[in-house]
Design an enzyme around this catalytic site. Structure first.
Site, PDB file in Angstrom:
ATOM      1  N   ARG A  73       0.842  -1.205   0.000  1.00 51.31           N
ATOM      2  CA  ARG A  73       0.000   0.000   0.000  1.00 51.31           C
ATOM      3  C   ARG A  73       0.880   1.258   0.000  1.00 51.31           C
ATOM      4  NH1 ARG A  73      -1.807   2.218   4.442  1.00 51.31           N
ATOM      5  NH2 ARG A  73      -2.058   0.272   5.599  1.00 51.31           N
TER       6      ARG A  73
ATOM      7  N   TYR B  47     -12.973  17.247 -17.286  1.00 56.23           N
ATOM      8  CA  TYR B  47     -13.606  15.925 -17.299  1.00 56.23           C
ATOM      9  C   TYR B  47     -14.786  15.916 -16.305  1.00 56.23           C
ATOM     10  CZ  TYR B  47     -14.331  11.138 -15.885  1.00 56.23           C
ATOM     11  OH  TYR B  47     -14.917   9.956 -15.539  1.00 56.23           O
TER      12      TYR B  47
ATOM     13  N   ASP C 153      -4.045  18.847 -15.497  1.00 55.80           N
ATOM     14  CA  ASP C 153      -4.433  17.531 -16.012  1.00 55.80           C
ATOM     15  C   ASP C 153      -3.949  17.458 -17.460  1.00 55.80           C
ATOM     16  OD1 ASP C 153      -5.723  15.363 -17.228  1.00 55.80           O
ATOM     17  OD2 ASP C 153      -7.420  15.466 -15.866  1.00 55.80           O
TER      18      ASP C 153
ATOM     19  N   LYS D  43      -5.957   6.315 -20.066  1.00 53.47           N
ATOM     20  CA  LYS D  43      -6.116   6.787 -21.449  1.00 53.47           C
ATOM     21  C   LYS D  43      -4.868   6.446 -22.277  1.00 53.47           C
ATOM     22  CE  LYS D  43      -9.759   8.523 -19.507  1.00 53.47           C
ATOM     23  NZ  LYS D  43     -10.900   7.658 -19.309  1.00 53.47           N
TER      24      LYS D  43
END
Ligand SMILES: Cc1ncc(COP(=O)(O)O)c(C=O)c1O
Length: 425
Positions: free
Chosen positions: A78, A131, A214, A239
């Site tokens: 983690r 987005y 972004d 993407k």
């Protein structure tokens, strides 16, 4: 100590990221000579001694300063894992970042970056459209934590950003400017250098204003926001970087000190990516530039074809920007290629757009982008449906708008498909 950075040069030549994607950050002799980095499918790591375990935890919890060049010891997946550390090292190369952190999704990266730096009472200003998931997070979720949120229209640029700040003059603590450029789905460009100027201007000695960008639409091949003054670069790796529509992941990149903070938050939010996804992403990175260049060349042909078609009213494609057009100057300074996202507007409205989408035979009707297969969708009722019908046209989303992400198919086949679907409209 192993100096992986030395492997970035041959003589006086700095190797390019595409050449390093097959090797950087990995030593075969540490893994039985395997040419490819194995998937380290383990939740936890054995310490060589109790003293090592103690030292790793001191470092992880910031109980002591790091030694110069000291890397984080392996503790538990983690926090970190070799499959992901190699991936993070490779990701830094494209953007010239000091450090990177990978996440279980692009939204996990955005949320973690936001909540690492924002506190109740702080102001976040972001460019719209972004987005749909980002818009929802900023408009609906962050305010529940006492974070003030304001937006400006991408196409209004620096002036729009300054006007948004003036709306809060004297009663805000600006902490973060967040831009998505090019914006999803309209391909509007935001000037990163101008935003960086505003961030520095509004920052104070004890309250830095963080500029986050972004870079999902053009990066990491065609745009490098850190070089234009951004502090953080954010990706949906789902993407272009993943590139095959078979995984979900995200990343934040920036300075080592900022990324130490982001990784600290990630540890406790528990949203790091998993090792198998890390392996897939490394495989994808090897062909990233090839794919993005091929897709860009095909997109240019398809965008030209759409421009000429009588059923199409308007095409928004960065490769069509000409001197004097809005955005041309930013494109010339900021981007090294137009990418492969096309938005276009049919004559008519939703019925015409739906007829087009329902008639496609090769291109798939699906949200998402950046994969090897071409995808088409209707932003107004799909990815951006949470933005009200009144608000949508204000930011360039109309019922007649269709978004296409161009994949690696033969562009002649794509034109044949788009042509036959347009005939049905
Ligand atoms: C520009 C952009 N940023 C972020 C995201 C969110 O990424 P993810 O779906 O990997 O959470 C998306 C998803 O479509 C996107 O298009």
């Amino acid at each position: 100590m192993w100096d992986k950075k030395a492997k970035r040069r041959i003589g006086d030549r700095d190797l390019t990221p595409e050449s390093l994607m097959m090797s950087y950050g990995y030593r075969p002799d540490w893994s039985e000579g395997a040419v490819k980095a194995p998937i380290f499918a383990t939740s936890t790591f054995a310490f060589q001694s109790a003293e090592h375990g103690k030292a790793f935890f001191e470092q992880a919890y910031g109980l002591r300063d790091k030694e110069p060049g000291e890397e984080m010891g392996l503790i538990y997946s983690r926090l970190n894992n070799p499959s992901l550390e190699i991936l993070e090292d490779r990701l830094t190369l494209w953007d010239g970042a000091e450090s990177a952190a990978v996440f279980g999704s692009g939204m996990a990266a955005i949320t973690t970056a936001a909540l690492t730096f924002l506190r109740p009472g702080d102001l976040l200003v972001f460019s719209e459209p972004s987005y749909g998931g980002t818009e929802y997070l900023f408009h609906n979720v962050l305010p529940q934590f006492g974070i003030r949120v304001e937006c400006f229209r991408s196409s209004k640029g620096e002036k729009g950003l300054r006007q948004a700040l003036e709306r809060h003059a004297g009663e805000h603590r600006l902490r973060m400017i967040y831009v998505e450029t090019p914006s999803n789905p309209t391909n509007d460009l935001v000037d990163i250098e101008a935003c960086a100027r505003v961030a520095r201007e509004y920052g104070t000695e004890d309250r830095r204003v963080v500029l986050a960008v972004d870079n999902t639409f053009l990066g990491p091949v065609f745009q490098h926001p850190l070089k234009h003054g951004a502090d953080l670069v954010i990706y949906s790796l789902t993407k272009y970087v993943g590139g095959h529509s078979d995984l979900i992941a995200g990343a934040v990149l920036g300075s080592a000190s900022d990324l130490d903070l982001v990784k600290g938050t990630r540890t406790f939010f528990g949203n790091i990516a998993d090792p198998f996804t890390g392996f897939l992403l490394m495989r994808s990175l090897e062909t990233l530039k090839l794919r993005m260049i091929h897709e860009m060349e095909s997109a240019r042909k398809l965008a030209d074809f759409l421009m000429e078609h009588p059923k199409v009213e308007k095409v928004s494609y960065l490769g069509h920007l000409r001197e004097g057009d809005e955005g041309f100057d930013i494109f010339s300074r900021q981007c090294t290629g137009p990418g492969s996202m096309i938005a276009f507007y049919l004559h008519g409205g939703e019925a015409e757009a739906f007829r087009f989408l329902n008639s496609l035979k090769l291109i798939k009707l699906a949200v998402s982008l950046g994969g090897t297969e071409s995808l088409a969708e209707h932003p107004g009722t799909m990815t951006h449906s949470d933005i009200s019908k009144e608000e949508q046209p204000r930011i360039g989303i109309t019922p007649a708008m269709v978004r296409i992400s161009v994949g690696v198919e033969d562009p002649r086949d794509l034109m044949a498909d788009v042509g036959q679907a347009l005939e049905k409209v």
